[in-house]
Structures are given as structure tokens and as C-alpha cells.
Design a protein around this motif. Structure first.
Motif, short mmCIF file in Angstrom:
data_model
loop_
_atom_site.label_atom_id
_atom_site.label_comp_id
_atom_site.label_asym_id
_atom_site.label_seq_id
_atom_site.Cartn_x
_atom_site.Cartn_y
_atom_site.Cartn_z
N PRO A 1 0.93 0.78 2.55
CA PRO A 1 1.82 0.60 2.27
C PRO A 1 2.24 -0.03 1.06
N ARG A 2 2.60 -1.10 1.15
CA ARG A 2 3.02 -2.10 0.70
C ARG A 2 2.47 -2.02 -0.78
N GLY A 3 0.83 -1.93 -0.60
CA GLY A 3 0.26 -1.44 -1.79
C GLY A 3 0.21 -3.34 -1.97
N LEU A 4 -0.36 -4.37 -1.33
CA LEU A 4 -0.60 -5.80 -1.99
C LEU A 4 -2.19 -5.57 -2.41
N GLY A 5 -2.71 -6.52 -3.67
CA GLY A 5 -3.48 -5.85 -3.89
C GLY A 5 -5.29 -6.16 -2.98
N PRO A 6 -5.98 -6.35 -4.00
CA PRO A 6 -7.07 -6.06 -1.99
C PRO A 6 -7.66 -8.07 -2.02
N GLU A 7 -6.78 -8.97 -2.80
CA GLU A 7 -6.76 -10.02 -2.52
C GLU A 7 -5.47 -10.26 -1.41
N ALA A 8 -4.67 -10.04 -1.58
CA ALA A 8 -3.43 -10.84 -0.16
C ALA A 8 -3.63 -10.06 -0.02
N ALA A 9 -4.12 -8.60 0.27
CA ALA A 9 -4.44 -8.04 1.19
C ALA A 9 -5.34 -9.05 2.55
N GLU A 10 -6.01 -8.77 2.05
CA GLU A 10 -7.53 -9.67 3.02
C GLU A 10 -7.10 -10.84 3.30
N GLU A 11 -6.33 -11.87 2.47
CA GLU A 11 -5.84 -13.07 2.82
C GLU A 11 -5.04 -12.57 4.44
N THR A 12 -4.33 -11.49 4.31
CA THR A 12 -2.94 -11.81 5.28
C THR A 12 -4.08 -10.98 6.19
#
Length: 342
Positions: free
Chosen positions: A310-321
Motif C-alpha cells: 500500500p505504500r507504493g514502494l517501487g519494485p527495487e525498494a520493495a525487493e530490497e525490503t
């Protein structure tokens, strides 16, 4: 006046408090958070405030409803302990339908985030401040729950996203974990295990929650970005414990997760000595405490993974998390399984 143009609804909020343009010295947007809009407002008469407004959209996790209500409750309750490095509430509006929208105005606290401090300048400062932090957290945990607008003092979030305060911690925490698992299903959040498997693991450990019989004031977001350090080397102090929006009334042990994020607090002798002084009793890492810690780690890591959608992180940031958090969630859930099957 040296400032950026205040973003709406900040001018309306300030006018509601009797602050005009000529009263403003500086308005500075603050970054570092991912949810609220935060602005530091310094007035010409020397008053120094922080103004928080929630996002205009309603998309988020179930527990995030009316987070400002939680934050006001945290600062108000902490004030009863006296002398702690927490902001003071200047004014708040919890109603998102008000002309200003929901907002919180609080006093600014001095210092910069703990993780930005160069501790090599004065190596003895950090252990001394870990002890100071322990005393502060111990005093926070000693604050008793009080009656609220939603009912008698009990367990759970003051904003009551899952209903009135619960009579038992098991009831409250079960509702909290079930909510984030439902969010995971709603948002199709990628988790290392299926939701039903996680639900089963957590349910098996639920009886240990009955060991908690008193609702304590739990911040639950005491990572280093929310701990401000003020002063010069060799004279530093805890300048602020901020961002209490994710607080709840519950098990004080839950705070030890973010205080040693992705690590262990059990070996932090400086903090634990200060905590014993502040709370009036030493913390014993019993089997019950260790199992409860594993449960609270699981809850926090689930939130961190699910909220990326829901925060709408980009694919790269979401994958890092996911790469960072998922292994810790697996370890926490596996610890719960081992301790409940022993």
C-alpha cells in the motif's frame, strides 16, 4: 521570513491556532518517515513546533486507522511519567472530516537521529546514553493505562481500529496479528510462508500471552531514527523519543524488538541496567519472555513486509525490503515453532 511555502493544509492549521504569516520564522519539511507529512515550524517568538498531517488517502494497513490518535495518547500518557524526553502536545484534531483535516501539533525536540551521530568522537557517550535510554523506557513502561473515550483502560491501540480496548493481551494481540495477515491477503503481499501457515504458528503460541496481565505503555517503534541525541561529544543526552504513532497498551517486552532491530537486546548490559533502574525491576529473559519476543518480532516483520504494497514502494525498494526483512521473519517464526513444540 526564511521558509518554503507551507503546503496545504498547514496554513489553515496554523491560522486555526492564531498563527499568521508574520508570526512565522521558518517552515521546514522533515523527511525520514514514510506515512505522515511532517513540518517543523519555528515562530518569531521562539516557539518551535512539529506539525503532522496524515495522508489524504485511506489505503493502508488496518491498524493504521487514526494513527494520530495513538500518537496523542502516547505523549499524553508519557507526560504523566514526568521529565521524559518526549514532545508535548500543543493541539490536535483527530477528525479527518474537520476543515483542517486531522493533524497534530507538538513541541519540537532537540537533537539528531541516533544513527547519524559519530560516536567515535566520544566513545563513552554511547554506552552512557544506552543506560539513559533504558531508564526512559523503563519509566514509560511503568505508566498505567487509563480510561479512554472508547472504554476502560485495557489492551490494544488507543485508536481502536479493531474495537474497544481488550480485557486480555491475548485477545488484543490476536486481533493485531490477524489484521496484518488479512492485509497480506488483501494486498497479495509476498511473504516467505503462506498466510495460513503463519496464522497456525502464531496461534499455537497464543497461551503465552496470558502471562501479560497489566497493559504497559509500548512505543513499538524505538528504532534509532526515532531517538534523538542532543549536545556535544562528552556531554550528549537523549534529546527526544519521538513518533509514538504506533504505540499500544500491551506487553512491555514488545518494545525490545525495535530497540535492537534485527538483533538481540539480551546482551546490552548498559540498556538493561538503566531499564531496571527506570522500571524498578530487572528484566529476566525467561522462556516466556523469549517466546513473546519471537511473536513480536514476527508481528513487526510482517508489518514491514506487507506495508510495502500500500505504500507504493517501487519494485527495487520493495525487493530490497523483502531481501532484508524476510529472513528475519523466517527466523522469528521458526523460533516460535521450536519453542511451542519443545
Amino acid at each position: 521570513m526564511s521558509q518554503q511555502t507551507p503546503a496545504a493544509p498547514l496554513p489553515l492549521i496554523l491560522r486555526t491556532l492564531g498563527v499568521t504569516d508574520r508570526d512565522l520564522a521558518v517552515c521546514t519539511p522533515l523527511t525520514g518517515g514514510t506515512y505522515n507529512t511532517v513540518t517543523r515550524v519555528t515562530l518569531t517568538d521562539g516557539r518551535d513546533w512539529v506539525v503532522k498531517t496524515p495522508p489524504p488517502h485511506s489505503t493502508g494497513l488496518r491498524y493504521e486507522r487514526d494513527l494520530l490518535v495513538n500518537e496523542v495518547a502516547f505523549y499524553t500518557a508519557a507526560a504523566r511519567a514526568g521529565g521524559l524526553a518526549v514532545p508535548r502536545v500543543v493541539h490536535s484534531e483527530p477528525d479527518p472530516t474537520a476543515p483542517t483535516g486531522a493533524y497534530l501539533v507538538m513541541t519540537a525536540r532537540p537533537g539528531r537521529p541516533w544513527h547519524e551521530v559519530d560516536w567515535s568522537e566520544a566513545p563513552h557517550d554511547e554506552p552512557r546514553l544506552r543506560a539513559e535510554l533504558g531508564r526512559i523506557v523503563g519509566r514509560l513502561h511503568a505508566v498505567p493505562a487509563v480510561h479512554t473515550a472508547t472504554g476502560p483502560g485495557g489492551f490494544g491501540y488507543p485508536a481502536a481500529p479493531f474495537g474497544p480496548p481488550a480485557a486480555t493481551w491475548r485477545t488484543a494481540f490476536t486481533a493485531m496479528t490477524e489484521a496484518v495477515l488479512a492485509d497480506a491477503e488483501t494486498y497479495r503481499a509476498p511473504l516467505p510462508y503462506p498466510v495460513d501457515r503463519i496464522r497456525t504458528v502464531l496461534a499455537r503460541a497464543a497461551p503465552v500471552l496470558d502471562d501479560v496481565t497489566r497493559p504497559a505503555l509500548v512505543h513499538f517503534d524505538l528504532w534509532q531514527g526515532n531517538l534523538l541525541v542532543a549536545g556535544e561529544p562528552d556531554a550528549r543526552s537523549i534529546g527526544g523519543v519521538i513518533d509514538g504513532a504506533r504505540m499500544f497498551w500491551g506487553d512491555p517486552v514488545a518494545d525490545f524488538v525495535s530497540l535492537a532491530l534485527f538483533g538481540e537486546l539480551e546482551g546490552d548490559g548498559d540498556f538493561l541496567a538503566g531499564y531496571a533502574e527506570g522500571s524498578g525491576q530487572a528484566l529476566e529473559f525467561s522462556d516466556s519472555v523469549r517466546l513473546r519476543l519471537a511473536l513480536y518480532r514476527s508481528y513487526l516483520y510482517l508489518i514491514m513486509l506487507v506495508e510495502t504494497v500500500p505504500r507504493g514502494l517501487g519494485p527495487e525498494a520493495a525487493e530490497e525490503t523483502r531481501q532484508l526483512v524476510a529472513p528475519h521473519l523466517v527466523a522469528a517464526l521458526d523460533a516460535v515453532s521450536r519453542r511451542t513444540s519443545a
